[in-house]
Motif scaffolding. Structure first.
Motif, short mmCIF file in Angstrom:
data_model
loop_
_atom_site.label_atom_id
_atom_site.label_comp_id
_atom_site.label_asym_id
_atom_site.label_seq_id
_atom_site.Cartn_x
_atom_site.Cartn_y
_atom_site.Cartn_z
N PRO A 87 -6.09 12.72 -23.10
CA PRO A 87 -7.41 12.63 -22.45
C PRO A 87 -7.41 11.70 -21.23
O PRO A 87 -8.13 11.97 -20.26
N GLU A 88 -6.60 10.66 -21.27
CA GLU A 88 -6.57 9.74 -20.14
C GLU A 88 -5.87 10.31 -18.91
O GLU A 88 -5.86 9.68 -17.85
N ASP A 89 -5.31 11.50 -19.03
CA ASP A 89 -4.75 12.20 -17.86
C ASP A 89 -5.83 12.95 -17.09
O ASP A 89 -5.54 13.49 -16.01
N THR A 90 -7.03 12.99 -17.63
CA THR A 90 -8.14 13.66 -16.96
C THR A 90 -8.40 13.00 -15.61
O THR A 90 -8.62 11.80 -15.53
N ALA A 91 -8.36 13.81 -14.56
CA ALA A 91 -8.52 13.28 -13.21
C ALA A 91 -8.49 14.43 -12.22
O ALA A 91 -8.14 15.57 -12.57
N ILE A 92 -8.80 14.10 -10.99
CA ILE A 92 -8.55 15.02 -9.89
C ILE A 92 -7.15 14.68 -9.37
O ILE A 92 -6.87 13.51 -9.08
N TYR A 93 -6.31 15.68 -9.27
CA TYR A 93 -4.93 15.49 -8.82
C TYR A 93 -4.78 15.96 -7.38
O TYR A 93 -5.21 17.06 -7.03
N TYR A 94 -4.18 15.09 -6.58
CA TYR A 94 -3.99 15.36 -5.16
C TYR A 94 -2.50 15.43 -4.82
O TYR A 94 -1.72 14.60 -5.29
N CYS A 95 -2.14 16.39 -3.99
CA CYS A 95 -0.79 16.40 -3.47
C CYS A 95 -0.80 15.78 -2.08
O CYS A 95 -1.76 15.95 -1.32
N VAL A 96 0.26 15.07 -1.77
CA VAL A 96 0.36 14.34 -0.51
C VAL A 96 1.76 14.49 0.05
O VAL A 96 2.70 14.82 -0.67
N ALA A 97 1.88 14.20 1.34
CA ALA A 97 3.19 14.28 1.98
C ALA A 97 3.26 13.31 3.14
O ALA A 97 2.23 12.95 3.74
N ASP A 98 4.47 12.92 3.43
CA ASP A 98 4.69 12.08 4.61
C ASP A 98 6.10 12.28 5.11
O ASP A 98 7.03 12.44 4.30
N PHE A 99 6.26 12.24 6.43
CA PHE A 99 7.57 12.52 7.01
C PHE A 99 8.35 11.27 7.34
O PHE A 99 9.53 11.34 7.68
N ASN A 100 7.71 10.11 7.25
CA ASN A 100 8.39 8.88 7.66
C ASN A 100 8.43 7.83 6.56
O ASN A 100 8.76 6.68 6.82
N LEU A 101 8.12 8.25 5.36
CA LEU A 101 8.02 7.30 4.25
C LEU A 101 9.38 6.71 3.89
O LEU A 101 10.38 7.41 3.88
N ILE A 102 9.37 5.43 3.56
CA ILE A 102 10.57 4.80 3.04
C ILE A 102 10.38 4.58 1.55
O ILE A 102 9.26 4.52 1.05
N GLN A 103 11.48 4.45 0.86
CA GLN A 103 11.43 4.44 -0.60
C GLN A 103 10.55 3.33 -1.15
O GLN A 103 9.86 3.51 -2.16
N SER A 104 10.54 2.19 -0.50
CA SER A 104 9.76 1.06 -1.02
C SER A 104 8.26 1.32 -0.96
O SER A 104 7.49 0.63 -1.62
N SER A 105 7.84 2.30 -0.20
CA SER A 105 6.41 2.59 -0.04
C SER A 105 5.96 3.81 -0.84
O SER A 105 4.81 4.23 -0.71
N ILE A 106 6.83 4.34 -1.63
CA ILE A 106 6.56 5.64 -2.24
C ILE A 106 5.34 5.64 -3.15
O ILE A 106 4.71 6.67 -3.34
N ARG A 107 4.98 4.50 -3.72
CA ARG A 107 3.83 4.45 -4.62
C ARG A 107 2.54 4.01 -3.93
O ARG A 107 1.50 3.86 -4.58
N MET A 108 2.62 3.82 -2.63
CA MET A 108 1.49 3.29 -1.89
C MET A 108 0.61 4.40 -1.36
O MET A 108 1.06 5.27 -0.61
N LEU A 109 -0.63 4.34 -1.72
CA LEU A 109 -1.62 5.34 -1.32
C LEU A 109 -1.66 5.53 0.18
O LEU A 109 -1.64 6.67 0.69
N ARG A 110 -1.68 4.44 0.91
CA ARG A 110 -1.89 4.50 2.36
C ARG A 110 -0.63 4.88 3.12
O ARG A 110 -0.69 5.02 4.34
#
Length: 125
Positions: A87-110
């Motif tokens: 039940p705690e998985d209930t949410a709106i799920y969004y897919c996102v992408a970025d072309f310049n992301l570095i690994q250290s930022s992978i969990r960062m929303l912005r």
């Protein structure tokens, strides 16, 4: 550039769903792609991500062992296989992408420039 997520729905606890995200407008094989989610009354949070060639994946602790993120670069599509849903998985799920992301930022929303519309996942107890 467009990202369109689909595959959400209503499922009972313990069940499974597979989300898909179709990307268009650019060659997304060069991007890092990820899933975030937002539950009612909560902040948007990282779920899972997969690097460009699909060999490296990252997961939030809350979904590790239950969710699997993957991509098909030939189809410009991102997937999220969700098993043993809670039940705690209930949410709106969004897919996102970025072309310049570095690994250290992978969990960062912005860190992600491209966002799709969400798809609702509801898990009943």
């Amino acid at each position: 550039v467009q990202l369109q997520a689909f595959g959400g729905g209503l499922v009972q606890a313990g069940g499974s769903l597979k989300l898909s995200c179709a990307a268009s407008g650019r060659t997304f094989s060069n991007s890092v792609m990820a899933w975030f989610r937002q539950a009612p009354g909560k902040e948007r949070e990282f779920v899972a991500a997969v690097f460009r060639r699909g060999g490296h994946t990252h997961y939030a602790d809350s979904v590790k062992g239950r969710f699997t993120v993957s991509r098909d670069n030939a189809k410009n599509t991102l997937y999220l296989q969700m098993n043993s849903l809670k039940p705690e998985d209930t949410a709106i799920y969004y897919c996102v992408a970025d072309f310049n992301l570095i690994q250290s930022s992978i969990r960062m929303l912005r860190a992600y420039d491209y966002w799709g519309q969400g798809t609702q996942v509801t898990v009943s107890s």
